[in-house]
Design a protein around this motif. Sequence first.
Motif, PDB file in Angstrom:
ATOM      1  N   LEU A 187      -6.708   7.171   5.410  1.00 46.29           N
ATOM      2  CA  LEU A 187      -6.254   5.824   5.721  1.00 46.29           C
ATOM      3  C   LEU A 187      -5.787   5.713   7.167  1.00 46.29           C
ATOM      4  O   LEU A 187      -6.147   4.778   7.886  1.00 46.29           O
ATOM      5  CB  LEU A 187      -5.132   5.427   4.765  1.00 46.29           C
ATOM      6  N   ALA A 216      -5.527  11.095   0.959  1.00 40.84           N
ATOM      7  CA  ALA A 216      -5.723   9.648   1.062  1.00 40.84           C
ATOM      8  C   ALA A 216      -4.966   9.087   2.269  1.00 40.84           C
ATOM      9  O   ALA A 216      -5.442   8.177   2.944  1.00 40.84           O
ATOM     10  CB  ALA A 216      -5.262   8.952  -0.218  1.00 40.84           C
ATOM     11  N   THR A 217      -3.798   9.637   2.551  1.00 44.08           N
ATOM     12  CA  THR A 217      -3.015   9.213   3.708  1.00 44.08           C
ATOM     13  C   THR A 217      -3.765   9.514   4.995  1.00 44.08           C
ATOM     14  O   THR A 217      -3.877   8.667   5.876  1.00 44.08           O
ATOM     15  CB  THR A 217      -1.639   9.929   3.729  1.00 44.08           C
ATOM     16  N   LEU A 232       0.844  -1.187   0.000  1.00 46.79           N
ATOM     17  CA  LEU A 232       0.000   0.000   0.000  1.00 46.79           C
ATOM     18  C   LEU A 232       0.879   1.237   0.000  1.00 46.79           C
ATOM     19  O   LEU A 232       1.911   1.271   0.685  1.00 46.79           O
ATOM     20  CB  LEU A 232      -0.864  -0.028   1.259  1.00 46.79           C
ATOM     21  N   ALA A 285       0.094   5.652  -0.103  1.00 48.03           N
ATOM     22  CA  ALA A 285      -0.882   6.726  -0.209  1.00 48.03           C
ATOM     23  C   ALA A 285      -0.170   8.052   0.051  1.00 48.03           C
ATOM     24  O   ALA A 285       0.854   8.092   0.740  1.00 48.03           O
ATOM     25  CB  ALA A 285      -2.022   6.532   0.789  1.00 48.03           C
ATOM     26  N   GLU A 323      -8.817   5.859   9.550  1.00 49.46           N
ATOM     27  CA  GLU A 323      -9.545   4.584   9.554  1.00 49.46           C
ATOM     28  C   GLU A 323      -8.777   3.516  10.317  1.00 49.46           C
ATOM     29  O   GLU A 323      -9.361   2.740  11.076  1.00 49.46           O
ATOM     30  CB  GLU A 323      -9.791   4.108   8.123  1.00 49.46           C
ATOM     31  N   THR A 324      -7.470   3.469  10.117  1.00 53.28           N
ATOM     32  CA  THR A 324      -6.638   2.468  10.775  1.00 53.28           C
ATOM     33  C   THR A 324      -6.682   2.647  12.289  1.00 53.28           C
ATOM     34  O   THR A 324      -6.841   1.683  13.031  1.00 53.28           O
ATOM     35  CB  THR A 324      -5.185   2.548  10.268  1.00 53.28           C
TER      36      THR A 324
END
Length: 101
Positions: A36, A32-33, A26, A28, A39-40
């Motif tokens: 991500l 987008a980073t 992956l 990003a 969410e993580t």
Amino acid sequence: MSNPSLPRVVGLSYEESTEQLSTVVLKAVGPATEALLSETLHAGGPRLVRDAALLAQLYRVPVDAAIDPALFLLVAVLLSHVLAMNEQIRLAAGQASPWPD
């Protein structure tokens, strides 16, 4: 390469059952980073390691490609640290260890 001032992230995968080096799975950059990482963190996903020098080197590796053998030792040390942290979190939560005694 993208603008180095934008936030970036690289995800690695390691399969213990194979003899291959860790693989970049992956990448990003920018918004987008941020999405991500958010969410993580909310999902209790994999541990994050912040290392700008390592990130710069790993970001050059194409997705689905193995890391450079020169990075093996550094990545192995980081993976060992992440696995130890995960083990501590599991034990603190009262969960059984996946590792044999």
